[in-house]
Motif scaffolding. Structure first.
Motif, mmCIF file in Angstrom:
data_model
loop_
_atom_site.group_PDB
_atom_site.id
_atom_site.type_symbol
_atom_site.label_atom_id
_atom_site.label_comp_id
_atom_site.label_asym_id
_atom_site.label_seq_id
_atom_site.Cartn_x
_atom_site.Cartn_y
_atom_site.Cartn_z
ATOM 1 N N ASN A 22 8.767 10.805 -44.392
ATOM 2 C CA ASN A 22 7.799 10.598 -43.326
ATOM 3 C C ASN A 22 7.189 9.206 -43.449
ATOM 4 O OD1 ASN A 22 7.831 13.235 -42.007
ATOM 5 N ND2 ASN A 22 6.994 13.999 -43.931
ATOM 6 N N VAL A 23 7.274 8.423 -42.375
ATOM 7 C CA VAL A 23 6.778 7.048 -42.423
ATOM 8 C C VAL A 23 5.946 6.751 -41.184
ATOM 9 C CG1 VAL A 23 8.650 6.161 -43.868
ATOM 10 C CG2 VAL A 23 8.940 6.192 -41.381
ATOM 11 N N TRP A 24 4.911 5.934 -41.360
ATOM 12 C CA TRP A 24 4.130 5.438 -40.226
ATOM 13 C C TRP A 24 4.830 4.216 -39.667
ATOM 14 C CZ3 TRP A 24 0.332 7.925 -37.858
ATOM 15 C CH2 TRP A 24 -0.370 8.920 -38.558
ATOM 16 N N VAL A 25 5.201 4.261 -38.394
ATOM 17 C CA VAL A 25 5.915 3.136 -37.791
ATOM 18 C C VAL A 25 5.042 2.468 -36.734
ATOM 19 C CG1 VAL A 25 8.159 4.184 -38.242
ATOM 20 C CG2 VAL A 25 7.071 4.540 -36.023
ATOM 21 N N SER A 26 5.208 1.166 -36.609
ATOM 22 C CA SER A 26 4.498 0.392 -35.594
ATOM 23 C C SER A 26 5.318 0.366 -34.316
ATOM 24 C CB SER A 26 4.254 -1.035 -36.090
ATOM 25 O OG SER A 26 3.410 -1.026 -37.236
ATOM 26 N N THR A 27 4.646 0.544 -33.201
ATOM 27 C CA THR A 27 5.299 0.664 -31.897
ATOM 28 C C THR A 27 5.402 -0.692 -31.208
ATOM 29 O OG1 THR A 27 4.271 2.852 -31.684
ATOM 30 C CG2 THR A 27 5.202 1.872 -29.678
ATOM 31 N N ASP A 28 6.577 -0.963 -30.638
ATOM 32 C CA ASP A 28 6.761 -2.182 -29.852
ATOM 33 C C ASP A 28 6.545 -1.932 -28.363
ATOM 34 O OD1 ASP A 28 7.722 -4.236 -31.873
ATOM 35 O OD2 ASP A 28 9.122 -2.605 -32.256
ATOM 36 N N VAL A 29 6.966 -0.755 -27.884
ATOM 37 C CA VAL A 29 6.800 -0.412 -26.469
ATOM 38 C C VAL A 29 6.449 1.066 -26.355
ATOM 39 C CG1 VAL A 29 7.855 -0.340 -24.176
ATOM 40 C CG2 VAL A 29 8.517 -2.146 -25.772
ATOM 41 N N LEU A 30 5.417 1.365 -25.542
ATOM 42 C CA LEU A 30 5.087 2.745 -25.185
ATOM 43 C C LEU A 30 5.293 2.894 -23.685
ATOM 44 C CD1 LEU A 30 3.891 5.589 -25.778
ATOM 45 C CD2 LEU A 30 1.647 4.616 -25.241
ATOM 46 N N LEU A 31 6.134 3.833 -23.302
ATOM 47 C CA LEU A 31 6.428 4.107 -21.900
ATOM 48 C C LEU A 31 5.793 5.428 -21.480
ATOM 49 C CD1 LEU A 31 8.223 4.006 -19.210
ATOM 50 C CD2 LEU A 31 9.883 5.334 -20.557
ATOM 51 N N THR A 32 5.230 5.461 -20.292
ATOM 52 C CA THR A 32 4.850 6.735 -19.701
ATOM 53 C C THR A 32 5.030 6.649 -18.193
ATOM 54 O OG1 THR A 32 3.245 8.542 -19.716
ATOM 55 C CG2 THR A 32 2.372 6.314 -19.392
ATOM 56 N N TRP A 55 -4.491 -0.012 -27.678
ATOM 57 C CA TRP A 55 -4.295 -0.871 -28.847
ATOM 58 C C TRP A 55 -3.695 -2.229 -28.488
ATOM 59 C CZ3 TRP A 55 0.465 0.968 -27.511
ATOM 60 C CH2 TRP A 55 1.595 0.316 -27.991
ATOM 61 N N ASP A 56 -2.837 -2.281 -27.469
ATOM 62 C CA ASP A 56 -2.217 -3.545 -27.076
ATOM 63 C C ASP A 56 -1.733 -3.406 -25.626
ATOM 64 O OD1 ASP A 56 -0.621 -5.812 -26.644
ATOM 65 O OD2 ASP A 56 0.037 -5.888 -28.735
ATOM 66 N N LYS A 57 -2.443 -4.037 -24.720
ATOM 67 C CA LYS A 57 -2.130 -3.859 -23.297
ATOM 68 C C LYS A 57 -0.762 -4.402 -22.917
ATOM 69 C CE LYS A 57 -4.516 -8.075 -21.749
ATOM 70 N NZ LYS A 57 -5.618 -8.607 -20.908
ATOM 71 N N ASN A 58 -0.218 -5.311 -23.707
ATOM 72 C CA ASN A 58 1.083 -5.906 -23.398
ATOM 73 C C ASN A 58 2.258 -5.059 -23.881
ATOM 74 O OD1 ASN A 58 0.173 -8.375 -22.126
ATOM 75 N ND2 ASN A 58 -0.530 -8.999 -24.160
ATOM 76 N N LYS A 59 1.967 -3.963 -24.568
ATOM 77 C CA LYS A 59 3.044 -3.129 -25.099
ATOM 78 C C LYS A 59 3.139 -1.763 -24.413
ATOM 79 C CE LYS A 59 3.251 -5.322 -29.656
ATOM 80 N NZ LYS A 59 3.237 -5.119 -31.128
ATOM 81 N N ILE A 60 2.381 -1.592 -23.346
ATOM 82 C CA ILE A 60 2.411 -0.331 -22.600
ATOM 83 C C ILE A 60 3.060 -0.577 -21.243
ATOM 84 C CG2 ILE A 60 1.001 1.460 -21.512
ATOM 85 C CD1 ILE A 60 -1.042 1.027 -23.768
ATOM 86 N N VAL A 61 4.044 0.233 -20.918
ATOM 87 C CA VAL A 61 4.745 0.130 -19.637
ATOM 88 C C VAL A 61 4.579 1.453 -18.900
ATOM 89 C CG1 VAL A 61 6.945 -0.335 -18.498
ATOM 90 C CG2 VAL A 61 6.427 -1.449 -20.683
ATOM 91 N N ILE A 62 4.096 1.377 -17.660
ATOM 92 C CA ILE A 62 3.859 2.587 -16.872
ATOM 93 C C ILE A 62 4.684 2.516 -15.581
ATOM 94 C CG2 ILE A 62 2.139 3.993 -15.684
ATOM 95 C CD1 ILE A 62 0.076 3.099 -17.700
ATOM 96 N N ILE A 63 5.543 3.519 -15.407
ATOM 97 C CA ILE A 63 6.480 3.511 -14.283
ATOM 98 C C ILE A 63 6.455 4.862 -13.575
ATOM 99 C CG2 ILE A 63 8.883 3.162 -13.585
ATOM 100 C CD1 ILE A 63 9.333 1.529 -16.096
ATOM 101 N N PRO A 64 5.793 4.967 -12.434
ATOM 102 C CA PRO A 64 5.884 6.210 -11.653
ATOM 103 C C PRO A 64 7.289 6.346 -11.079
ATOM 104 C CG PRO A 64 4.612 4.550 -10.465
ATOM 105 C CD PRO A 64 4.909 3.967 -11.806
ATOM 106 N N ASP A 65 7.898 7.544 -11.249
ATOM 107 C CA ASP A 65 9.291 7.681 -10.817
ATOM 108 C C ASP A 65 9.740 9.129 -10.601
ATOM 109 O OD1 ASP A 65 9.240 8.547 -13.440
ATOM 110 O OD2 ASP A 65 11.035 7.468 -14.067
ATOM 111 N N HIS A 66 9.036 10.103 -11.156
ATOM 112 C CA HIS A 66 9.556 11.471 -11.161
ATOM 113 C C HIS A 66 9.271 12.225 -9.865
ATOM 114 C CE1 HIS A 66 10.722 10.883 -15.260
ATOM 115 N NE2 HIS A 66 10.985 12.161 -15.457
#
Length: 455
Positions: A22-32, A55-66
Protein backbone atom coordinates in the motif's frame (compact mmCIF):
# COMPACT_ATOMS: atom_id res chain seq x y z
CA UNK A 1 9.60 -3.79 -12.06
CA UNK A 2 6.59 -3.87 -14.37
CA UNK A 3 5.34 -0.65 -15.97
CA UNK A 4 2.60 -0.25 -13.35
CA UNK A 5 5.05 -0.84 -10.49
CA UNK A 6 7.45 1.74 -11.93
CA UNK A 7 4.66 4.30 -12.31
CA UNK A 8 3.45 3.81 -8.73
CA UNK A 9 6.97 3.77 -7.31
CA UNK A 10 7.76 7.12 -8.93
CA UNK A 11 4.46 8.66 -7.80
CA UNK A 12 5.00 7.49 -4.22
CA UNK A 13 8.61 8.66 -4.01
CA UNK A 14 9.93 5.12 -3.57
CA UNK A 15 12.78 3.38 -5.35
CA UNK A 16 10.77 0.20 -5.60
CA UNK A 17 7.30 -1.17 -4.88
CA UNK A 18 5.94 -4.73 -4.94
CA UNK A 19 2.45 -6.14 -5.56
CA UNK A 20 0.26 -5.99 -2.45
CA UNK A 21 2.11 -3.02 -0.98
CA UNK A 22 0.00 0.00 0.00
CA UNK A 23 1.50 3.32 -1.10
CA UNK A 24 0.42 6.96 -1.06
CA UNK A 25 0.65 8.25 -4.62
CA UNK A 26 0.60 11.82 -5.89
CA UNK A 27 -2.01 12.60 -8.53
CA UNK A 28 -1.21 14.30 -11.83
CA UNK A 29 -4.78 14.48 -13.18
CA UNK A 30 -8.19 14.07 -11.53
CA UNK A 31 -11.12 13.63 -13.92
CA UNK A 32 -14.79 13.84 -13.10
CA UNK A 33 -18.02 14.27 -15.09
CA UNK A 34 -21.69 15.14 -14.73
CA UNK A 35 -22.79 11.83 -13.16
CA UNK A 36 -20.16 11.60 -10.42
CA UNK A 37 -18.95 15.19 -10.24
CA UNK A 38 -21.75 16.54 -8.02
CA UNK A 39 -21.24 13.67 -5.55
CA UNK A 40 -17.48 14.19 -5.54
CA UNK A 41 -17.95 17.91 -4.91
CA UNK A 42 -20.33 17.07 -2.06
CA UNK A 43 -17.76 14.79 -0.41
CA UNK A 44 -15.03 17.41 -0.86
CA UNK A 45 -17.10 20.15 0.79
CA UNK A 46 -18.29 17.89 3.60
CA UNK A 47 -14.78 16.72 4.51
CA UNK A 48 -12.69 19.83 3.81
CA UNK A 49 -15.19 22.61 4.45
CA UNK A 50 -17.68 24.63 2.42
CA UNK A 51 -15.07 27.24 1.59
CA UNK A 52 -12.14 24.85 1.01
CA UNK A 53 -10.00 25.16 -2.11
CA UNK A 54 -8.94 22.23 -4.26
CA UNK A 55 -5.35 21.05 -3.94
CA UNK A 56 -4.33 22.13 -7.47
CA UNK A 57 -6.77 23.79 -9.85
CA UNK A 58 -4.59 22.97 -12.87
CA UNK A 59 -4.80 19.23 -12.27
CA UNK A 60 -8.58 18.83 -12.24
CA UNK A 61 -10.44 18.19 -15.49
CA UNK A 62 -14.25 18.29 -15.56
CA UNK A 63 -16.09 17.02 -18.63
CA UNK A 64 -19.89 16.71 -18.74
CA UNK A 65 -20.68 13.88 -21.15
CA UNK A 66 -22.91 11.12 -19.74
CA UNK A 67 -26.51 12.33 -19.28
CA UNK A 68 -26.33 15.47 -21.41
CA UNK A 69 -28.66 15.45 -24.40
CA UNK A 70 -31.79 14.58 -22.47
CA UNK A 71 -34.74 16.64 -21.27
CA UNK A 72 -34.38 15.07 -17.81
CA UNK A 73 -34.24 18.10 -15.49
CA UNK A 74 -32.03 16.48 -12.84
CA UNK A 75 -29.47 15.52 -15.48
CA UNK A 76 -29.44 19.08 -16.83
CA UNK A 77 -29.08 20.42 -13.28
CA UNK A 78 -25.94 18.33 -12.72
CA UNK A 79 -24.11 20.33 -15.40
CA UNK A 80 -25.08 23.55 -13.62
CA UNK A 81 -23.66 22.18 -10.35
CA UNK A 82 -20.35 21.54 -12.09
CA UNK A 83 -20.31 25.04 -13.60
CA UNK A 84 -20.93 26.69 -10.24
CA UNK A 85 -18.08 24.73 -8.64
CA UNK A 86 -15.71 25.55 -11.48
CA UNK A 87 -16.43 29.27 -11.08
CA UNK A 88 -16.03 29.07 -7.30
CA UNK A 89 -12.65 27.31 -7.61
CA UNK A 90 -11.35 29.04 -10.75
CA UNK A 91 -10.75 25.75 -12.57
CA UNK A 92 -9.38 26.23 -16.12
CA UNK A 93 -10.19 22.79 -17.52
CA UNK A 94 -13.98 22.66 -17.66
CA UNK A 95 -15.40 21.62 -21.03
CA UNK A 96 -18.91 23.02 -20.65
CA UNK A 97 -21.89 22.18 -22.83
CA UNK A 98 -22.80 25.88 -23.19
CA UNK A 99 -20.74 29.00 -23.85
CA UNK A 100 -22.38 31.28 -21.28
CA UNK A 101 -20.43 30.92 -17.98
CA UNK A 102 -23.47 32.26 -16.12
CA UNK A 103 -26.08 30.29 -18.03
CA UNK A 104 -28.03 27.12 -17.36
CA UNK A 105 -27.96 23.97 -19.45
CA UNK A 106 -31.36 22.93 -20.80
CA UNK A 107 -31.65 20.38 -23.60
CA UNK A 108 -34.22 21.48 -26.17
CA UNK A 109 -36.10 18.30 -27.07
CA UNK A 110 -38.12 20.15 -29.74
CA UNK A 111 -34.98 20.50 -31.84
CA UNK A 112 -34.52 16.74 -31.91
CA UNK A 113 -31.48 14.59 -31.19
CA UNK A 114 -29.61 14.86 -34.50
CA UNK A 115 -28.53 18.51 -34.75
CA UNK A 116 -25.86 20.15 -32.61
CA UNK A 117 -26.89 21.52 -29.23
CA UNK A 118 -23.60 22.51 -27.60
CA UNK A 119 -21.16 25.39 -27.41
CA UNK A 120 -17.61 25.88 -28.65
CA UNK A 121 -15.88 24.45 -25.57
CA UNK A 122 -17.80 21.17 -25.30
CA UNK A 123 -15.44 18.18 -25.55
CA UNK A 124 -17.64 15.07 -25.73
CA UNK A 125 -16.92 11.71 -24.09
CA UNK A 126 -14.41 12.26 -21.27
CA UNK A 127 -12.06 9.33 -21.97
CA UNK A 128 -11.69 10.29 -25.63
CA UNK A 129 -11.61 14.01 -24.88
CA UNK A 130 -8.84 13.72 -22.26
CA UNK A 131 -6.16 12.64 -24.75
CA UNK A 132 -7.58 14.88 -27.48
CA UNK A 133 -7.20 17.90 -25.18
CA UNK A 134 -3.68 16.98 -24.05
CA UNK A 135 -4.43 15.65 -20.55
CA UNK A 136 -2.91 12.17 -20.96
CA UNK A 137 0.87 12.14 -20.64
CA UNK A 138 3.37 9.27 -20.29
CA UNK A 139 4.63 8.54 -16.79
CA UNK A 140 1.75 10.22 -14.97
CA UNK A 141 -1.04 9.21 -12.58
CA UNK A 142 -4.65 9.68 -13.72
CA UNK A 143 -7.63 9.07 -11.45
CA UNK A 144 -11.17 9.45 -12.72
CA UNK A 145 -14.66 8.92 -11.33
CA UNK A 146 -15.45 6.46 -14.09
CA UNK A 147 -14.40 2.85 -14.57
CA UNK A 148 -13.20 3.41 -18.14
CA UNK A 149 -10.55 5.88 -16.98
CA UNK A 150 -8.22 2.91 -17.58
CA UNK A 151 -8.22 3.97 -21.27
CA UNK A 152 -5.46 6.44 -20.36
CA UNK A 153 -3.11 3.49 -19.95
CA UNK A 154 -2.65 3.56 -23.72
CA UNK A 155 -0.41 6.57 -23.04
CA UNK A 156 1.99 4.86 -20.60
CA UNK A 157 0.09 6.18 -17.55
CA UNK A 158 -1.30 4.58 -14.41
CA UNK A 159 -4.95 5.37 -15.08
CA UNK A 160 -7.80 3.91 -13.07
CA UNK A 161 -11.34 4.61 -11.98
CA UNK A 162 -12.18 5.60 -8.40
CA UNK A 163 -15.36 6.35 -6.45
CA UNK A 164 -16.73 9.70 -5.34
CA UNK A 165 -15.30 9.39 -1.83
CA UNK A 166 -11.76 8.76 -3.06
CA UNK A 167 -12.14 11.52 -5.66
CA UNK A 168 -13.30 13.96 -2.97
CA UNK A 169 -10.18 13.09 -0.98
CA UNK A 170 -7.92 13.56 -4.01
CA UNK A 171 -9.64 16.88 -4.73
CA UNK A 172 -8.55 18.11 -1.31
CA UNK A 173 -5.12 16.52 -0.96
CA UNK A 174 -3.83 15.39 -4.35
CA UNK A 175 -3.00 11.99 -2.89
CA UNK A 176 -4.56 8.55 -2.70
CA UNK A 177 -3.64 5.30 -0.98
CA UNK A 178 -3.23 2.57 -3.61
CA UNK A 179 -2.50 -1.12 -3.27
CA UNK A 180 0.04 -2.07 -5.92
CA UNK A 181 -1.62 -4.59 -8.26
CA UNK A 182 0.16 -7.65 -9.64
CA UNK A 183 0.65 -7.54 -13.40
CA UNK A 184 -0.68 -9.78 -16.14
CA UNK A 185 1.31 -9.48 -19.36
CA UNK A 186 -0.14 -9.92 -22.84
CA UNK A 187 2.71 -10.18 -25.32
CA UNK A 188 1.36 -9.34 -28.75
CA UNK A 189 2.99 -10.81 -31.86
CA UNK A 190 2.03 -10.80 -35.54
CA UNK A 191 -0.20 -8.37 -37.39
CA UNK A 192 -3.97 -7.88 -37.53
CA UNK A 193 -5.45 -9.77 -40.49
CA UNK A 194 -8.08 -8.42 -42.85
CA UNK A 195 -11.38 -7.74 -41.10
CA UNK A 196 -9.89 -7.87 -37.58
CA UNK A 197 -9.64 -4.77 -35.39
CA UNK A 198 -8.30 -3.81 -31.98
CA UNK A 199 -11.75 -4.50 -30.52
CA UNK A 200 -11.36 -8.14 -31.57
CA UNK A 201 -8.03 -8.27 -29.73
CA UNK A 202 -9.46 -7.16 -26.41
CA UNK A 203 -12.59 -9.32 -26.77
CA UNK A 204 -10.29 -12.28 -27.42
CA UNK A 205 -8.23 -11.49 -24.32
CA UNK A 206 -11.29 -11.08 -22.10
CA UNK A 207 -12.69 -14.30 -23.51
CA UNK A 208 -9.47 -16.05 -22.54
CA UNK A 209 -9.39 -14.92 -18.91
CA UNK A 210 -13.07 -14.19 -18.21
CA UNK A 211 -14.81 -10.94 -17.27
CA UNK A 212 -13.35 -11.22 -13.75
CA UNK A 213 -10.01 -12.73 -14.79
CA UNK A 214 -7.99 -9.57 -14.16
CA UNK A 215 -9.70 -8.48 -10.93
CA UNK A 216 -7.43 -5.93 -9.22
CA UNK A 217 -4.61 -6.68 -11.61
CA UNK A 218 -2.68 -4.57 -14.09
CA UNK A 219 -2.95 -5.64 -17.74
CA UNK A 220 0.33 -4.84 -19.51
CA UNK A 221 0.47 -5.02 -23.30
CA UNK A 222 3.85 -5.18 -25.01
CA UNK A 223 5.70 -6.88 -27.85
CA UNK A 224 6.01 -6.13 -31.57
CA UNK A 225 2.27 -6.51 -32.08
CA UNK A 226 1.58 -3.84 -29.46
CA UNK A 227 4.19 -1.53 -30.99
CA UNK A 228 2.50 -1.88 -34.39
CA UNK A 229 -0.86 -0.66 -33.08
CA UNK A 230 -1.75 3.00 -33.55
CA UNK A 231 -2.87 5.11 -30.60
CA UNK A 232 -6.59 4.66 -31.33
CA UNK A 233 -6.12 0.88 -31.25
CA UNK A 234 -4.22 1.05 -27.97
CA UNK A 235 -6.99 3.20 -26.48
CA UNK A 236 -9.63 0.66 -27.55
CA UNK A 237 -7.73 -2.15 -25.84
CA UNK A 238 -6.81 -0.22 -22.67
CA UNK A 239 -10.39 1.03 -22.33
CA UNK A 240 -11.75 -2.44 -21.70
CA UNK A 241 -9.38 -3.54 -18.94
CA UNK A 242 -12.23 -2.95 -16.52
CA UNK A 243 -14.39 -5.38 -18.52
CA UNK A 244 -12.01 -8.08 -17.26
CA UNK A 245 -12.06 -6.63 -13.73
CA UNK A 246 -8.65 -5.00 -14.24
CA UNK A 247 -7.31 -2.21 -12.07
CA UNK A 248 -5.58 -0.65 -15.06
CA UNK A 249 -4.07 -1.34 -18.45
CA UNK A 250 -0.75 0.00 -19.65
CA UNK A 251 1.32 0.16 -22.83
CA UNK A 252 4.98 1.11 -23.28
CA UNK A 253 5.54 4.56 -24.75
CA UNK A 254 7.11 4.97 -28.19
CA UNK A 255 7.41 7.52 -30.99
CA UNK A 256 3.69 7.13 -31.80
CA UNK A 257 2.84 8.00 -28.19
CA UNK A 258 5.13 11.02 -28.13
CA UNK A 259 3.89 12.35 -31.49
CA UNK A 260 0.24 12.08 -30.40
CA UNK A 261 0.80 13.68 -26.98
CA UNK A 262 3.11 16.44 -28.21
CA UNK A 263 0.66 17.50 -30.92
CA UNK A 264 -2.33 17.61 -28.53
CA UNK A 265 -0.57 19.41 -25.68
CA UNK A 266 0.78 22.01 -28.10
CA UNK A 267 -2.61 22.53 -29.74
CA UNK A 268 -4.45 22.93 -26.43
CA UNK A 269 -1.77 24.64 -24.36
CA UNK A 270 -1.79 21.92 -21.71
CA UNK A 271 1.25 20.76 -19.72
CA UNK A 272 3.78 19.49 -22.25
CA UNK A 273 6.61 17.94 -20.24
CA UNK A 274 6.53 14.29 -19.19
CA UNK A 275 8.84 11.38 -18.43
CA UNK A 276 7.74 7.90 -19.58
CA UNK A 277 8.58 4.63 -17.88
CA UNK A 278 10.31 1.96 -19.92
CA UNK A 279 9.96 -1.82 -19.96
CA UNK A 280 12.54 -3.63 -17.80
CA UNK A 281 14.13 -6.79 -19.16
CA UNK A 282 13.52 -8.54 -15.85
CA UNK A 283 9.86 -8.37 -14.79
CA UNK A 284 7.69 -10.59 -12.59
CA UNK A 285 4.17 -11.37 -13.77
CA UNK A 286 1.30 -13.19 -12.11
CA UNK A 287 0.19 -14.29 -15.60
CA UNK A 288 1.95 -14.20 -18.95
CA UNK A 289 0.31 -14.93 -22.28
CA UNK A 290 1.44 -14.54 -25.88
CA UNK A 291 -1.26 -13.50 -28.34
CA UNK A 292 -0.59 -13.99 -32.06
CA UNK A 293 -2.63 -11.26 -33.71
CA UNK A 294 -2.33 -13.00 -37.08
CA UNK A 295 -4.48 -15.88 -35.81
CA UNK A 296 -7.40 -13.77 -34.57
CA UNK A 297 -10.80 -13.58 -36.26
CA UNK A 298 -13.78 -11.21 -35.91
CA UNK A 299 -15.02 -11.77 -32.37
CA UNK A 300 -18.24 -11.06 -30.48
CA UNK A 301 -18.99 -10.87 -26.74
CA UNK A 302 -22.45 -12.32 -26.21
CA UNK A 303 -25.06 -11.45 -23.60
CA UNK A 304 -24.82 -11.20 -20.57
CA UNK A 305 -21.15 -10.25 -20.01
CA UNK A 306 -18.00 -9.27 -21.95
CA UNK A 307 -16.39 -12.66 -21.33
CA UNK A 308 -18.92 -14.62 -23.38
CA UNK A 309 -16.69 -14.85 -26.43
CA UNK A 310 -17.61 -16.38 -29.77
CA UNK A 311 -16.52 -15.91 -33.36
CA UNK A 312 -18.81 -13.78 -35.50
CA UNK A 313 -18.95 -16.48 -38.18
CA UNK A 314 -20.52 -18.88 -35.64
CA UNK A 315 -23.39 -16.55 -34.63
CA UNK A 316 -25.24 -16.04 -37.90
CA UNK A 317 -28.49 -17.37 -36.47
CA UNK A 318 -28.78 -14.53 -33.97
CA UNK A 319 -31.26 -11.99 -35.36
CA UNK A 320 -30.79 -8.33 -34.51
CA UNK A 321 -33.13 -5.37 -34.01
CA UNK A 322 -30.53 -2.63 -33.70
CA UNK A 323 -26.93 -1.70 -34.45
CA UNK A 324 -24.98 0.98 -32.59
CA UNK A 325 -21.56 2.59 -32.99
CA UNK A 326 -20.18 5.08 -30.48
CA UNK A 327 -18.67 5.46 -26.97
CA UNK A 328 -15.13 6.03 -25.72
CA UNK A 329 -14.00 2.69 -27.12
CA UNK A 330 -15.96 2.71 -30.38
CA UNK A 331 -16.74 6.31 -31.33
CA UNK A 332 -13.37 7.56 -32.59
CA UNK A 333 -12.85 8.75 -36.16
CA UNK A 334 -10.98 5.57 -37.07
CA UNK A 335 -13.91 3.49 -35.81
CA UNK A 336 -16.34 5.36 -38.06
CA UNK A 337 -13.99 5.09 -41.04
CA UNK A 338 -13.95 1.31 -40.64
CA UNK A 339 -17.73 1.36 -40.24
CA UNK A 340 -18.09 3.38 -43.44
CA UNK A 341 -15.74 1.10 -45.35
CA UNK A 342 -18.29 -1.70 -45.00
CA UNK A 343 -21.41 0.44 -45.53
CA UNK A 344 -20.23 2.37 -48.58
CA UNK A 345 -22.76 1.97 -51.38
CA UNK A 346 -25.01 -0.24 -49.27
CA UNK A 347 -28.04 0.20 -47.01
CA UNK A 348 -28.60 -1.00 -43.47
CA UNK A 349 -31.41 -3.45 -42.81
CA UNK A 350 -32.05 -2.58 -39.14
CA UNK A 351 -32.19 0.63 -37.07
CA UNK A 352 -28.60 1.81 -36.83
CA UNK A 353 -27.36 4.63 -34.60
CA UNK A 354 -24.07 6.53 -34.86
CA UNK A 355 -22.78 8.63 -31.95
CA UNK A 356 -19.35 10.26 -32.43
CA UNK A 357 -17.30 10.44 -29.25
CA UNK A 358 -16.28 14.10 -29.60
CA UNK A 359 -17.19 17.22 -31.60
CA UNK A 360 -13.81 16.81 -33.33
CA UNK A 361 -14.96 13.44 -34.64
CA UNK A 362 -18.18 15.05 -35.90
CA UNK A 363 -16.15 17.69 -37.74
CA UNK A 364 -13.76 15.15 -39.23
CA UNK A 365 -16.56 12.89 -40.46
CA UNK A 366 -18.37 15.87 -42.00
CA UNK A 367 -15.26 17.04 -43.86
CA UNK A 368 -13.33 13.85 -44.73
CA UNK A 369 -14.31 12.23 -47.99
CA UNK A 370 -14.63 8.69 -49.23
CA UNK A 371 -14.83 9.06 -52.97
CA UNK A 372 -17.04 12.00 -53.89
CA UNK A 373 -18.98 12.26 -50.63
CA UNK A 374 -18.18 12.99 -47.01
CA UNK A 375 -18.07 10.08 -44.60
CA UNK A 376 -21.01 11.61 -42.71
CA UNK A 377 -23.16 11.78 -45.87
CA UNK A 378 -22.10 8.27 -46.83
CA UNK A 379 -23.32 6.92 -43.50
CA UNK A 380 -26.57 8.87 -43.65
CA UNK A 381 -27.16 7.60 -47.19
CA UNK A 382 -26.68 4.05 -45.92
CA UNK A 383 -29.51 4.67 -43.43
CA UNK A 384 -27.48 5.34 -40.28
CA UNK A 385 -29.05 7.82 -37.85
CA UNK A 386 -26.08 10.10 -37.14
CA UNK A 387 -26.19 12.62 -34.28
CA UNK A 388 -23.92 15.65 -34.01
CA UNK A 389 -24.40 15.59 -30.23
CA UNK A 390 -21.26 13.76 -29.18
CA UNK A 391 -21.77 12.03 -25.84
CA UNK A 392 -21.95 8.68 -24.06
CA UNK A 393 -25.61 8.46 -25.18
CA UNK A 394 -27.08 4.93 -25.03
CA UNK A 395 -23.82 3.18 -24.13
CA UNK A 396 -24.95 3.30 -20.51
CA UNK A 397 -28.69 3.54 -20.95
CA UNK A 398 -29.54 6.91 -19.44
CA UNK A 399 -32.95 8.61 -19.28
CA UNK A 400 -35.63 7.21 -21.57
CA UNK A 401 -35.20 9.96 -24.20
CA UNK A 402 -31.49 9.19 -24.66
CA UNK A 403 -30.49 8.82 -28.32
CA UNK A 404 -30.33 5.15 -29.29
CA UNK A 405 -31.51 3.83 -25.92
CA UNK A 406 -33.33 0.49 -25.97
CA UNK A 407 -36.67 1.10 -24.27
CA UNK A 408 -38.04 -2.38 -24.92
CA UNK A 409 -36.54 -5.89 -25.17
CA UNK A 410 -34.43 -6.20 -28.31
CA UNK A 411 -31.13 -7.52 -29.62
CA UNK A 412 -28.44 -4.94 -30.35
CA UNK A 413 -24.96 -5.34 -31.80
CA UNK A 414 -22.77 -2.54 -30.52
CA UNK A 415 -19.23 -1.17 -30.79
CA UNK A 416 -19.42 -0.08 -27.14
CA UNK A 417 -17.70 -1.73 -24.19
CA UNK A 418 -20.18 -3.26 -21.75
CA UNK A 419 -23.13 -5.61 -22.15
CA UNK A 420 -24.44 -6.52 -18.72
CA UNK A 421 -28.28 -6.75 -18.51
CA UNK A 422 -29.82 -3.29 -18.73
CA UNK A 423 -26.60 -1.60 -19.77
CA UNK A 424 -28.08 0.07 -22.86
CA UNK A 425 -31.62 0.44 -21.53
CA UNK A 426 -34.29 -2.20 -21.04
CA UNK A 427 -33.15 -4.91 -18.63
CA UNK A 428 -34.45 -7.65 -20.94
CA UNK A 429 -32.59 -6.37 -23.98
CA UNK A 430 -29.43 -8.16 -25.13
CA UNK A 431 -26.22 -6.44 -26.23
CA UNK A 432 -23.59 -8.13 -28.39
CA UNK A 433 -20.22 -6.37 -28.37
CA UNK A 434 -18.20 -6.29 -31.57
CA UNK A 435 -15.81 -4.24 -33.70
CA UNK A 436 -17.06 -1.44 -35.98
CA UNK A 437 -16.46 -3.77 -38.93
CA UNK A 438 -18.67 -6.49 -37.44
CA UNK A 439 -21.35 -4.03 -36.34
CA UNK A 440 -21.51 -2.59 -39.87
CA UNK A 441 -21.73 -6.00 -41.57
CA UNK A 442 -24.43 -7.09 -39.14
CA UNK A 443 -26.41 -3.87 -39.73
CA UNK A 444 -26.50 -4.77 -43.43
CA UNK A 445 -27.86 -8.29 -42.91
CA UNK A 446 -29.98 -8.03 -39.76
CA UNK A 447 -28.09 -10.85 -38.07
CA UNK A 448 -24.60 -11.21 -36.59
CA UNK A 449 -22.27 -11.33 -39.59
CA UNK A 450 -18.57 -11.88 -40.18
CA UNK A 451 -17.37 -8.62 -41.80
CA UNK A 452 -14.95 -10.48 -44.05
CA UNK A 453 -17.98 -11.28 -46.19
CA UNK A 454 -18.07 -7.60 -47.17
CA UNK A 455 -14.34 -6.83 -47.39
Amino acid sequence: MTLTEKLLARASGKARVVPGENVWVSTDVLLTHDVCGPGTIGVFKREFGKNAKVWDKNKIVIIPDHYIFTADSLSNRNVDILRAFVQEQGLPYFYDVIDDPNGHWIFDASRGQLKRQYGANFAGVCHTALPAKGHTRPGEILFGTDSHTCMGGAFNMFATGIGNTDAGFVMGTGKLLIKVPPTMRFYLEGTLPKGVMAKDVVLHVIGEIGFDGATYRAMQYEGPGANALNMDDRMTIANMAIEAGGKNAVFPADEKTFAYVDERTKRNGTKSDYTPVDVDKDQTFIYDQTVNLSELEPTVAQHPDPGQRALAKELGKIQLDRAYIGSCTGGKTSDFLAFAEILKGRSVKIDTFGVPATPDVVHELQTMKMGDTTVWSLLESAGVQMTENASCAACLGGPVDTFGRMNKPMNCISATNRNFPGRMGHKESKVFLASPYTVAASALTGHITDPREFL
